[in-house]
Design an enzyme around this catalytic site. Structure first.
Site, mmCIF file in Angstrom:
data_model
loop_
_atom_site.group_PDB
_atom_site.id
_atom_site.type_symbol
_atom_site.label_atom_id
_atom_site.label_comp_id
_atom_site.label_asym_id
_atom_site.label_seq_id
_atom_site.Cartn_x
_atom_site.Cartn_y
_atom_site.Cartn_z
ATOM 1 N N ASN A 93 0.432 29.511 -12.109
ATOM 2 C CA ASN A 93 -0.412 30.100 -11.074
ATOM 3 C C ASN A 93 -1.862 29.725 -11.365
ATOM 4 O O ASN A 93 -2.355 29.992 -12.464
ATOM 5 C CB ASN A 93 -0.308 31.628 -11.086
ATOM 6 C CG ASN A 93 0.997 32.133 -10.497
ATOM 7 O OD1 ASN A 93 1.664 31.435 -9.744
ATOM 8 N ND2 ASN A 93 1.379 33.348 -10.864
ATOM 9 N N ASP A 154 4.665 34.336 -20.482
ATOM 10 C CA ASP A 154 4.314 35.516 -21.261
ATOM 11 C C ASP A 154 4.285 36.773 -20.406
ATOM 12 O O ASP A 154 3.919 37.846 -20.893
ATOM 13 C CB ASP A 154 2.959 35.315 -21.949
ATOM 14 C CG ASP A 154 1.817 35.193 -20.951
ATOM 15 O OD1 ASP A 154 2.020 34.578 -19.876
ATOM 16 O OD2 ASP A 154 0.716 35.696 -21.248
ATOM 17 N N ASP A 311 -1.533 -6.910 -37.489
ATOM 18 C CA ASP A 311 -0.939 -8.219 -37.698
ATOM 19 C C ASP A 311 -1.925 -9.280 -37.202
ATOM 20 O O ASP A 311 -3.064 -9.316 -37.669
ATOM 21 C CB ASP A 311 0.423 -8.262 -36.988
ATOM 22 C CG ASP A 311 1.209 -9.525 -37.266
ATOM 23 O OD1 ASP A 311 1.748 -9.663 -38.378
ATOM 24 O OD2 ASP A 311 1.266 -10.388 -36.366
ATOM 25 N N TYR A 359 8.461 -18.363 -43.536
ATOM 26 C CA TYR A 359 8.779 -18.365 -42.103
ATOM 27 C C TYR A 359 7.693 -19.054 -41.293
ATOM 28 O O TYR A 359 7.959 -19.643 -40.236
ATOM 29 C CB TYR A 359 8.993 -16.935 -41.605
ATOM 30 C CG TYR A 359 7.732 -16.100 -41.537
ATOM 31 C CD1 TYR A 359 7.023 -15.974 -40.347
ATOM 32 C CD2 TYR A 359 7.251 -15.426 -42.660
ATOM 33 C CE1 TYR A 359 5.870 -15.205 -40.278
ATOM 34 C CE2 TYR A 359 6.108 -14.655 -42.600
ATOM 35 C CZ TYR A 359 5.412 -14.562 -41.411
ATOM 36 O OH TYR A 359 4.263 -13.810 -41.350
ATOM 37 N N TYR A 429 0.589 -19.595 -35.007
ATOM 38 C CA TYR A 429 0.808 -20.015 -36.397
ATOM 39 C C TYR A 429 0.506 -21.501 -36.624
ATOM 40 O O TYR A 429 0.619 -21.975 -37.741
ATOM 41 C CB TYR A 429 2.271 -19.751 -36.789
ATOM 42 C CG TYR A 429 2.626 -18.290 -36.859
ATOM 43 C CD1 TYR A 429 2.480 -17.584 -38.049
ATOM 44 C CD2 TYR A 429 3.103 -17.612 -35.741
ATOM 45 C CE1 TYR A 429 2.813 -16.237 -38.120
ATOM 46 C CE2 TYR A 429 3.436 -16.262 -35.805
ATOM 47 C CZ TYR A 429 3.288 -15.583 -36.991
ATOM 48 O OH TYR A 429 3.611 -14.248 -37.062
ATOM 49 N N HIS A 487 6.032 -2.838 -41.833
ATOM 50 C CA HIS A 487 5.052 -3.667 -41.133
ATOM 51 C C HIS A 487 4.639 -3.107 -39.781
ATOM 52 O O HIS A 487 3.515 -3.313 -39.341
ATOM 53 C CB HIS A 487 5.626 -5.074 -40.956
ATOM 54 C CG HIS A 487 4.677 -6.020 -40.295
ATOM 55 N ND1 HIS A 487 3.517 -6.469 -40.897
ATOM 56 C CD2 HIS A 487 4.688 -6.591 -39.056
ATOM 57 C CE1 HIS A 487 2.881 -7.290 -40.078
ATOM 58 N NE2 HIS A 487 3.566 -7.372 -38.957
#
Length: 520
Positions: A93, A154, A311, A359, A429, A487
């Site tokens: 309300n 309440d 990263d 990698y 990369y 990571h």
């Protein structure tokens, strides 16, 4: 029938009684109708820890400032994500009158809507509790049966019609009792959660923007909030959505949050032959990336921003601070340390001495890694983006679900990589030695603005030990550390990370204090 919806009243339930009484006095002071104050001037969940009572003797303007400050607290709404299949709704309300901005109603409603699935206000539907018609309306909007709903209020008078319709009801009196009852009725674990997931954000409801940087280059971003700007920069193989737990929290803390989709990902484009940065361990970032970000700021009219990266994004933000310090109010990196470029080092040979970087050499030959990663994008993402609790030894054929990237979020990631492929992300990369040579031009510079380095104890690639000695080159460096974290820091420990970030941000000099404009 399973309970799938929770309806929360505001005053006395989501907001504590101290604030409720203050707003009641506002209703009397301004001759507003009952519930006229909207009970919308707080932020901490009453059922999970009542809002701090306000000094009833404080001047009204001071109390308004205090409630607005609470609205931006990072502690707001910590437990509302009950479960993926559970919907939450504010059912209140109220009477909204923003004509003089007395109670910051519109900004507070904006905050509320970030943390609930739905907001039903009596003033918008012309009905109010305990009129049974507003309960019927709520069920229709939620597309719910009464037996699927839990209603918390309440005021017993408001609960009676809901109970008669078949809803489960909770009369709110104290935090512990409410949590126990809500847990029993919902079947969702609410108690003894040391680190609940913060509120997340949905790509479908976010504000998306596109900025042309130069011919062939466009940056896509999402934004939320109002205030000093924060730019979030993700890494590989991610998306702006990797910041989904940080965006609402930082917006609630009083910032305009811009999460970038980095160049070559999703809808952020780059010419096919463009060079990318090389090595995620410091200032090895191709000069085009910081330059592109300055153009991005220019086109949005932003003189300075806080830059936070993870990263590869960490490499980008360190270089923004190094090469364009006037545009960086402060800088923070997750996992990726800053290391000064050393002219005595052959970068390729240096990388070969670290087995965990093997990698990156596999990524060097164009087309090879792309073919493998694009063969089954869902499998690739499930294999790579995993928490320390779900790490895999090798890549089994049938990869189990990732604990930190699954469901709708995983599908969004898949769609982004189906759109962009992996060529752009992998090109980050490729170009090691030229970028190393460029980084050497700043080998003697220091990063002088406030900075934060957050390390993760279980990151097997970007080891915390790699950040040793950063203070020599970053005098205002502060540190945060998450020992039980791998990571993918934003997704693995979002609540703990949000706490570190917000506390650091709150300690920064006022917005604009770092920027100096010539008097000429």
């Amino acid at each position: 029938m399973a309970r799938r919806f929770a309806l929360f009243d505001l005053g006395g339930v989501l907001f504590g009684p101290g604030l409720q009484h203050f707003l009641g006095s506002c209703e009397r002071s301004y001759a507003l109708p009952r519930y006229g104050s909207a009970r919308l001037c707080g932020s901490r969940l009453g059922v999970l820890g009542a809002a701090r009572p306000l000094d009833s003797g404080a001047p009204l303007s001071q109390r308004h400032v205090e409630t607005k400050r609470l609205c931006h607290s990072h502690k707001a709404f910590p437990h509302l994500c009950l479960s993926p299949g559970f919907k939450t709704c504010v059912f209140t309300n109220n009477w909204v009158d923003d004509s003089v901005g007395r109670l910051f109603t519109s900004s507070l409603l904006t905050v509320l809507q970030r943390h609930f699935d739905l907001l039903i206000e009596s003033c918008r539907v012309g009905l109010h509790k305990p009129d049974p018609r507003i309960y019927t309306y709520a069920l229709e909007v939620l597309q719910a049966q009464p037996q699927e709903v839990i209603f918390l209020d309440d005021i017993g008078e408001n609960l009676k019609p809901a109970r008669e319709m078949g809803m489960a009801t909770i009369l709110v009196r104290d935090t512990d009792t409410v949590l126990k009852e809500l847990q029993e009725l919902s079947g969702v674990q609410l108690l003894q959660q040391e680190e609940p997931l913060p509120t997340t954000c949905d790509p479908a409801t976010m504000s998306h923007g596109y900025v042309p940087i130069r011919p062939g280059v466009q940056l896509h971003f999402v934004e939320m909030g109002h205030g000093p700007t924060i730019c979030l920069c993700h890494g590989f193989p991610e998306s702006w959505l990797s910041w989904r737990y940080q965006i609402p929290a930082l917006a609630d803390a009083g910032f305009r949050v811009i999460a970038l989709e980095m160049k070559g990902y999703g809808e952020s484009t780059a010419p096919p032959g463009e060079q990318y940065p090389s090595f995620p361990m410091g200032p090895r970032c191709d000069h085009e990336h910081p330059k592109d970000l300055t153009v991005f700021l220019d086109k949005l009219g932003i003189p300075q921003a806080v830059f936070i990266g993870h990263d590869w994004g960490g490499a980008v933000v360190w270089n923004m601070a190094l090469f364009y310090p006037e545009r960086v109010r402060a800088v923070a990196s997750l996992n990726t340390p800053y290391l000064r470029a050393d002219p005595t080092v052959d970068i390729v040979e240096k990388m070969k001495s670290f087995p965990m970087f093997d990698y990156q050499f596999y990524f060097q030959e164009p087309g090879v890694a792309e073919a493998e990663l694009e063969k089954d994008i869902g499998r690739t993402l499930k294999a790579l983006i995993r928490s320390t609790r779900g790490l895999l030894v090798g890549f089994p054929e049938n990869i189990p679900e990732s604990l930190i990237l699954h469901g709708a979020e995983l599908q969004y990631y898949i769609e982004r990589f189906q759109r962009s492929g992996f060529r752009g992300p992998l090109n980050w990369y490729r170009n090691m030695r030229p970028n190393w040579q460029w980084a050497l031009s700043a080998k003697d510079r220091k990063i002088l603005m406030p900075a934060l380095m957050v390390t993760a104890g279980k990151d097997v690639v970007l080891l915390p030990s790699m950040s040793k000695g950063m203070e020599e080159w970053i005098p205002q460096l502060r540190r945060g550390h998450l020992e039980v974290c791998g990571h993918w820091t934003q997704m693995e420990r979002p609540a703990a990370l949000n706490k570190i970030l917000v506390e650091w941000l709150e300690g920064l000099p006022p917005d604009g204090a770092v920027l100096r404009v010539s008097r000429l």
